[in-house]
Write a protein that holds these residues in place. Structure first.
Motif, PDB file in Angstrom:
ATOM      1  N   ILE A   1      39.270  84.947   8.414  1.00 42.93           N
ATOM      2  CA  ILE A   1      40.405  85.604   9.071  1.00 42.93           C
ATOM      3  C   ILE A   1      41.472  86.030   8.072  1.00 42.93           C
ATOM      4  CG2 ILE A   1      40.100  84.418  11.273  1.00 42.93           C
ATOM      5  CD1 ILE A   1      42.263  82.434  10.389  1.00 42.93           C
ATOM      6  N   GLU A   2      41.100  86.073   6.778  1.00 46.37           N
ATOM      7  CA  GLU A   2      42.118  86.378   5.775  1.00 46.37           C
ATOM      8  C   GLU A   2      42.763  87.744   5.975  1.00 46.37           C
ATOM      9  OE1 GLU A   2      38.000  86.879   3.821  1.00 46.37           O
ATOM     10  OE2 GLU A   2      38.995  85.624   5.312  1.00 46.37           O
ATOM     11  N   ASN A   3      42.052  88.666   6.636  1.00 50.92           N
ATOM     12  CA  ASN A   3      42.613  89.996   6.887  1.00 50.92           C
ATOM     13  C   ASN A   3      43.121  90.164   8.314  1.00 50.92           C
ATOM     14  OD1 ASN A   3      41.966  90.917   4.256  1.00 50.92           O
ATOM     15  ND2 ASN A   3      39.838  91.282   4.897  1.00 50.92           N
ATOM     16  N   LYS A   4      43.152  89.071   9.081  1.00 47.02           N
ATOM     17  CA  LYS A   4      43.565  89.154  10.480  1.00 47.02           C
ATOM     18  C   LYS A   4      44.812  88.342  10.801  1.00 47.02           C
ATOM     19  CE  LYS A   4      38.885  89.980  12.214  1.00 47.02           C
ATOM     20  NZ  LYS A   4      37.884  89.615  13.234  1.00 47.02           N
ATOM     21  N   ILE A   5      45.339  87.656   9.805  1.00 47.65           N
ATOM     22  CA  ILE A   5      46.488  86.774  10.055  1.00 47.65           C
ATOM     23  C   ILE A   5      47.759  87.608  10.182  1.00 47.65           C
ATOM     24  CG2 ILE A   5      47.930  84.950   9.089  1.00 47.65           C
ATOM     25  CD1 ILE A   5      45.451  83.809   7.774  1.00 47.65           C
ATOM     26  N   SER A   6      48.464  87.387  11.264  1.00 47.98           N
ATOM     27  CA  SER A   6      49.743  88.073  11.459  1.00 47.98           C
ATOM     28  C   SER A   6      50.891  87.240  10.914  1.00 47.98           C
ATOM     29  CB  SER A   6      49.959  88.360  12.947  1.00 47.98           C
ATOM     30  OG  SER A   6      49.939  87.152  13.693  1.00 47.98           O
ATOM     31  N   THR A   7      50.917  85.961  11.271  1.00 49.80           N
ATOM     32  CA  THR A   7      52.004  85.076  10.829  1.00 49.80           C
ATOM     33  C   THR A   7      51.458  83.676  10.571  1.00 49.80           C
ATOM     34  OG1 THR A   7      52.531  84.418  13.098  1.00 49.80           O
ATOM     35  CG2 THR A   7      53.734  86.314  12.192  1.00 49.80           C
ATOM     36  N   ILE A   8      52.227  82.907   9.807  1.00 45.24           N
ATOM     37  CA  ILE A   8      51.947  81.485   9.605  1.00 45.24           C
ATOM     38  C   ILE A   8      53.195  80.712  10.012  1.00 45.24           C
ATOM     39  CG2 ILE A   8      51.421  79.662   7.954  1.00 45.24           C
ATOM     40  CD1 ILE A   8      49.864  81.622   6.318  1.00 45.24           C
ATOM     41  N   GLY A   9      53.028  79.755  10.901  1.00 44.69           N
ATOM     42  CA  GLY A   9      54.155  78.953  11.358  1.00 44.69           C
ATOM     43  C   GLY A   9      54.151  77.573  10.726  1.00 44.69           C
ATOM     44  N   THR A  10      55.288  77.172  10.175  1.00 39.91           N
ATOM     45  CA  THR A  10      55.437  75.835   9.588  1.00 39.91           C
ATOM     46  C   THR A  10      56.847  75.334   9.895  1.00 39.91           C
ATOM     47  OG1 THR A  10      56.405  76.462   7.453  1.00 39.91           O
ATOM     48  CG2 THR A  10      54.003  76.612   7.653  1.00 39.91           C
ATOM     49  N   ASP A  11      57.107  74.096   9.477  1.00 41.82           N
ATOM     50  CA  ASP A  11      58.485  73.622   9.564  1.00 41.82           C
ATOM     51  C   ASP A  11      59.280  74.201   8.390  1.00 41.82           C
ATOM     52  OD1 ASP A  11      57.926  72.114   7.284  1.00 41.82           O
ATOM     53  OD2 ASP A  11      57.480  70.297   8.433  1.00 41.82           O
ATOM     54  N   SER A  12      60.519  73.772   8.254  1.00 40.43           N
ATOM     55  CA  SER A  12      61.391  74.349   7.224  1.00 40.43           C
ATOM     56  C   SER A  12      61.542  73.450   6.011  1.00 40.43           C
ATOM     57  CB  SER A  12      62.773  74.643   7.831  1.00 40.43           C
ATOM     58  OG  SER A  12      62.664  75.549   8.897  1.00 40.43           O
ATOM     59  N   ALA A  13      60.581  72.560   5.802  1.00 38.51           N
ATOM     60  CA  ALA A  13      60.629  71.702   4.620  1.00 38.51           C
ATOM     61  C   ALA A  13      60.536  72.555   3.358  1.00 38.51           C
ATOM     62  CB  ALA A  13      59.494  70.683   4.662  1.00 38.51           C
ATOM     63  N   ALA A  14      61.154  72.101   2.281  1.00 40.90           N
ATOM     64  CA  ALA A  14      61.229  72.898   1.053  1.00 40.90           C
ATOM     65  C   ALA A  14      59.846  73.238   0.515  1.00 40.90           C
ATOM     66  CB  ALA A  14      62.039  72.139   0.007  1.00 40.90           C
ATOM     67  N   ASN A  15      58.896  72.268   0.576  1.00 42.33           N
ATOM     68  CA  ASN A  15      57.574  72.550   0.015  1.00 42.33           C
ATOM     69  C   ASN A  15      56.821  73.601   0.828  1.00 42.33           C
ATOM     70  OD1 ASN A  15      57.354  70.834   2.199  1.00 42.33           O
ATOM     71  ND2 ASN A  15      55.646  69.663   1.358  1.00 42.33           N
ATOM     72  N   MET A  16      57.024  73.606   2.161  1.00 47.05           N
ATOM     73  CA  MET A  16      56.364  74.595   2.992  1.00 47.05           C
ATOM     74  C   MET A  16      56.977  75.980   2.779  1.00 47.05           C
ATOM     75  SD  MET A  16      54.083  72.734   4.217  1.00 47.05           S
ATOM     76  CE  MET A  16      53.260  73.801   5.373  1.00 47.05           C
ATOM     77  N   LEU A  17      58.299  76.044   2.628  1.00 46.18           N
ATOM     78  CA  LEU A  17      58.951  77.332   2.363  1.00 46.18           C
ATOM     79  C   LEU A  17      58.497  77.903   1.020  1.00 46.18           C
ATOM     80  CD1 LEU A  17      62.600  76.593   3.575  1.00 46.18           C
ATOM     81  CD2 LEU A  17      60.780  77.823   4.788  1.00 46.18           C
ATOM     82  N   ALA A  18      58.335  77.025   0.026  1.00 48.11           N
ATOM     83  CA  ALA A  18      57.853  77.480  -1.277  1.00 48.11           C
ATOM     84  C   ALA A  18      56.420  78.008  -1.169  1.00 48.11           C
ATOM     85  CB  ALA A  18      57.923  76.337  -2.288  1.00 48.11           C
ATOM     86  N   ALA A  19      55.611  77.330  -0.364  1.00 47.17           N
ATOM     87  CA  ALA A  19      54.226  77.778  -0.184  1.00 47.17           C
ATOM     88  C   ALA A  19      54.184  79.156   0.468  1.00 47.17           C
ATOM     89  CB  ALA A  19      53.460  76.757   0.661  1.00 47.17           C
ATOM     90  N   MET A  20      55.052  79.390   1.441  1.00 48.15           N
ATOM     91  CA  MET A  20      55.050  80.676   2.146  1.00 48.15           C
ATOM     92  C   MET A  20      55.454  81.825   1.227  1.00 48.15           C
ATOM     93  SD  MET A  20      53.878  80.079   5.077  1.00 48.15           S
ATOM     94  CE  MET A  20      52.913  78.807   4.249  1.00 48.15           C
ATOM     95  N   ARG A  21      56.328  81.551   0.272  1.00 48.75           N
ATOM     96  CA  ARG A  21      56.746  82.604  -0.661  1.00 48.75           C
ATOM     97  C   ARG A  21      55.595  83.045  -1.565  1.00 48.75           C
ATOM     98  NH1 ARG A  21      61.663  79.519  -0.684  1.00 48.75           N
ATOM     99  NH2 ARG A  21      60.978  78.341  -2.522  1.00 48.75           N
ATOM    100  N   ALA A  22      54.602  82.167  -1.705  1.00 46.56           N
ATOM    101  CA  ALA A  22      53.466  82.484  -2.574  1.00 46.56           C
ATOM    102  C   ALA A  22      52.301  83.111  -1.817  1.00 46.56           C
ATOM    103  CB  ALA A  22      52.987  81.206  -3.268  1.00 46.56           C
ATOM    104  N   LEU A  23      52.464  83.317  -0.517  1.00 45.90           N
ATOM    105  CA  LEU A  23      51.386  83.865   0.309  1.00 45.90           C
ATOM    106  C   LEU A  23      51.722  85.273   0.789  1.00 45.90           C
ATOM    107  CD1 LEU A  23      50.531  80.716   2.462  1.00 45.90           C
ATOM    108  CD2 LEU A  23      49.095  81.747   0.700  1.00 45.90           C
ATOM    109  N   PRO A  24      50.707  86.081   1.057  1.00 46.46           N
ATOM    110  CA  PRO A  24      50.953  87.477   1.477  1.00 46.46           C
ATOM    111  C   PRO A  24      51.160  87.625   2.977  1.00 46.46           C
ATOM    112  CG  PRO A  24      48.601  87.125   1.195  1.00 46.46           C
ATOM    113  CD  PRO A  24      49.267  85.826   0.816  1.00 46.46           C
ATOM    114  N   TYR A  25      51.498  86.538   3.664  1.00 45.36           N
ATOM    115  CA  TYR A  25      51.656  86.595   5.117  1.00 45.36           C
ATOM    116  C   TYR A  25      53.109  86.362   5.507  1.00 45.36           C
ATOM    117  CZ  TYR A  25      46.638  85.731   4.616  1.00 45.36           C
ATOM    118  OH  TYR A  25      45.333  85.796   4.237  1.00 45.36           O
ATOM    119  N   GLU A  26      53.451  86.829   6.695  1.00 43.57           N
ATOM    120  CA  GLU A  26      54.810  86.605   7.194  1.00 43.57           C
ATOM    121  C   GLU A  26      54.949  85.169   7.713  1.00 43.57           C
ATOM    122  OE1 GLU A  26      57.044  89.555   9.240  1.00 43.57           O
ATOM    123  OE2 GLU A  26      55.380  90.981   9.172  1.00 43.57           O
ATOM    124  N   HIS A  27      56.130  84.614   7.510  1.00 43.68           N
ATOM    125  CA  HIS A  27      56.372  83.217   7.848  1.00 43.68           C
ATOM    126  C   HIS A  27      57.260  83.102   9.085  1.00 43.68           C
ATOM    127  CE1 HIS A  27      58.631  79.261   7.080  1.00 43.68           C
ATOM    128  NE2 HIS A  27      57.433  78.955   7.512  1.00 43.68           N
TER     129      HIS A  27
END
Length: 435
Positions: A208-234
Motif C-alpha cells: 500500500i506504499e502508493n495508496k496511503i493518504s495519511t498516517i495518524g499518531t500521537d504527538s510524541a516527539a519521536n513520532m513527530l520526527a518520524a513523520m517528518r522523514a516520511l513522504p506521507y501526510e501526518h
C-alpha cells in the motif's frame, strides 16, 4: 485391655482403636483383638490384613483380605473405564471446530496461550461438550492455528487492497515503553528501532506504499520526527493533544496546591487497607456506595477528573474517617473544596470530548472540529470566573491552539462538510466555509 473393646476399629471390628490413659481415643493406633498387639494405623488396612492372614488365618477368612480389597478397587476402576469408553465422544470435525474457536478466543481477547493448560478450562470444556475425555489443544497447536488465521485474514485484506483504489488507505501507529524499559511500535511484536523504516516496512508488506493518504499518531516527539522523514501526510491524535493540554495547564494553574492535597489523601487510603475499611464503613453509614478512592496518573486520560469527582462525592466519609485517625494530612479548606468543584465543571467537557474522539464504533474524524468548537466555548471567560479559573482558561486556549496549529486540519474540514450533521460548518469561521 478391655478398654480397647469400647471403640470398634477397622477390618470389620477385628481391631479396635487404642484408648489413652486419660480416656481419649487415639485413632493413629489400633489393637488386634486376637493377639492384643498394637499397630500404627493411617487409614490403610493393608498391613492389618497382612497381619490377620499371617497370624490369624481363621479370623482372616471372615474378613476381606488386602488382595480382595485390591481386586475390588481394580474392578471399580475397570467399571469406570468401561463407562468412560461407552460415553459418546465428540467427532473429529467437532473437536477441530472447538480447537479453532479456542484459538480465535485467545487471539481476539489477548489471553495467554498457556491458558489451554488450565485444569479448570479443561473441566468446563468437558462438561460443555458432554465428552469427559476431551482435552484442549496444546500450546503449539494453538500458536499454529493463530498463525493460519492471521495468514488467512491478511490474504483477504491484501486482495481488497490490491484493487485499483489509490490514496484510500490511512494507517496509524503508536509507541510505548514496557515495564522492562523496552520501546515498542504499534506493529505487534516489533521492536522500535527506526520508526520511519517500520512504517515503510508495513506499507511494503501490505502493498500500500502508493495508496496511503495519511498516517495518524500521537504527538510524541519521536513520532513527530518520524513523520517528518516520511513522504506521507501526518494527522495527530486530537484526543492525545487535548490530554497534553489539560496536563500542562493543571501543572501551572491555581489548582496545583489543592490537587497535591488530594493526592496525599488518596495515597493515605491506598497504602492502608485498614483505613480503606474504615472509609467503606463510613460510606455505608452515610448511605453511599463503598467506592474506592482514585489516584490520578499523568498517562491515564481523565484520571485527575476521576480523582476529584470521587473525593467530592465522598468528602463527608473521608472527613469522618480521618477524624478518627492519627495522621499528618492537611485537608482542603472550604475555599479549596470550592476550587475542586469548579475544576470538575471545567474538566467534565474535556472528558466528554476525549471519549467522543476515542470512540471505536464510529468514524470520529468529522466530529473533531465541532467538538473543539464546543470546548472553546466552554473555556470562554465570564465575569463570574475567579482569577485562578481565568488563568486556567487562558492557558488552556493558548496551549490547545498552539498544539493544533500544524494539525493538517483540511482533512477534518472536508470530513465535517461531508457529515450531514455538520455540513453547515458552523464550527468554522465564516471566511473558511465557502472554501
Amino acid at each position: 485391655m478391655e478398654a480397647h473393646l469400647r471403640v470398634v476399629g477397622p477390618m470389620n471390628g477385628k481391631f479396635v482403636f487404642h484408648k489413652r490413659p486419660d480416656g481419649t481415643i487415639d485413632k493413629g493406633k489400633v489393637v488386634c483383638l486376637e493377639c492384643k498387639n498394637g499397630f500404627a494405623y493411617h487409614r490403610s488396612s493393608s498391613s492389618l490384613a497382612y497381619h490377620l492372614n499371617a497370624k490369624h488365618p481363621a479370623a482372616s477368612a471372615a474378613t476381606a483380605s488386602s488382595e480382595d480389597v485390591s481386586n475390588i478397587a481394580s474392578q471399580s476402576k475397570a467399571f469406570r473405564q468401561t463407562k468412560l469408553e461407552n460415553t459418546p465422544r465428540m467427532s473429529k470435525s467437532a473437536t477441530d471446530r472447538l480447537t479453532n474457536v479456542i484459538a480465535k478466543w485467545i487471539a481476539m481477547n489477548c489471553r495467554p496461550i498457556n491458558i489451554v493448560e488450565d485444569e479448570g478450562l479443561t473441566e468446563v470444556l468437558q462438561i460443555a461438550s458432554n465428552d469427559p475425555s476431551y482435552k484442549p489443544p496444546c500450546r503449539t497447536t494453538v500458536t499454529t492455528k493463530i498463525s493460519k488465521m492471521y495468514d488467512g485474514k491478511k490474504k483477504n485484506k491484501l486482495e481488497i487492497l490490491a484493487e485499483d483504489s489509490p490514496n484510500c488507505v490511512a494507517i496509524t501507529g503508536d509507541h510505548w515503553t514496557s515495564a522492562g524499559n523496552h520501546s515498542y511500535f504499534g506493529k505487534p511484536g516489533t521492536l522500535l528501532i527506526n520508526a520511519p523504516e517500520q512504517f515503510l516496512k508495513v506499507a511494503n508488506d501490505w502493498g500500500i506504499e502508493n495508496k496511503i493518504s495519511t498516517i495518524g499518531t500521537d504527538s510524541a516527539a519521536n513520532m513527530l520526527a518520524a513523520m517528518r522523514a516520511l513522504p506521507y501526510e501526518h494527522i495527530a491524535c486530537n484526543a492525545h493533544i487535548l490530554q497534553r493540554t489539560i496536563t500542562v495547564c493543571l501543572d501551572s494553574s491555581g489548582f496545583v496546591g489543592v490537587l497535591a492535597k488530594c493526592r496525599k489523601i488518596v495515597g493515605h487510603f491506598k497504602q492502608s487497607p485498614a483505613s480503606t475499611t474504615e472509609l467503606n464503613q463510613q460510606q455505608v453509614a452515610l448511605g453511599k456506595k463503598s467506592d474506592q478512592l482514585i489516584q490520578d496518573v499523568p498517562t491515564r486520560w481523565n484520571s485527575t477528573l476521576a480523582m476529584v469527582s470521587r473525593l467530592l462525592c465522598n468528602r463527608e466519609a473521608v472527613q469522618a474517617t480521618l477524624d478518627q485517625q492519627n495522621h499528618r494530612l492537611v485537608l482542603p479548606t472550604e475555599a479549596e473544596w470550592a476550587k475542586l468543584q469548579r475544576l470538575e465543571l471545567l474538566l467534565e467537557p474535556c472528558k466528554y470530548v476525549t471519549e467522543l474522539l476515542g470512540g471505536e464504533a464510529y468514524v470520529s474524524c468529522s466530529v473533531v472540529l465541532p467538538a473543539f468548537r464546543h470546548l472553546y466555548r466552554v473555556m470562554d471567560i465570564t465575569d463570574d470566573d475567579p482569577a485562578y479559573v481565568v488563568k486556567f482558561k487562558n492557558a488552556f486556549q493558548k496551549d490547545l491552539a498552539a498544539r493544533r496549529a500544524n494539525g493538517n486540519e483540511i482533512w477534518f474540514e472536508v470530513a465535517t462538510a461531508l457529515d450531514p450533521r455538520f455540513k453547515d460548518l458552523k464550527c468554522l469561521p465564516r471566511e473558511k466555509r465557502n472554501r
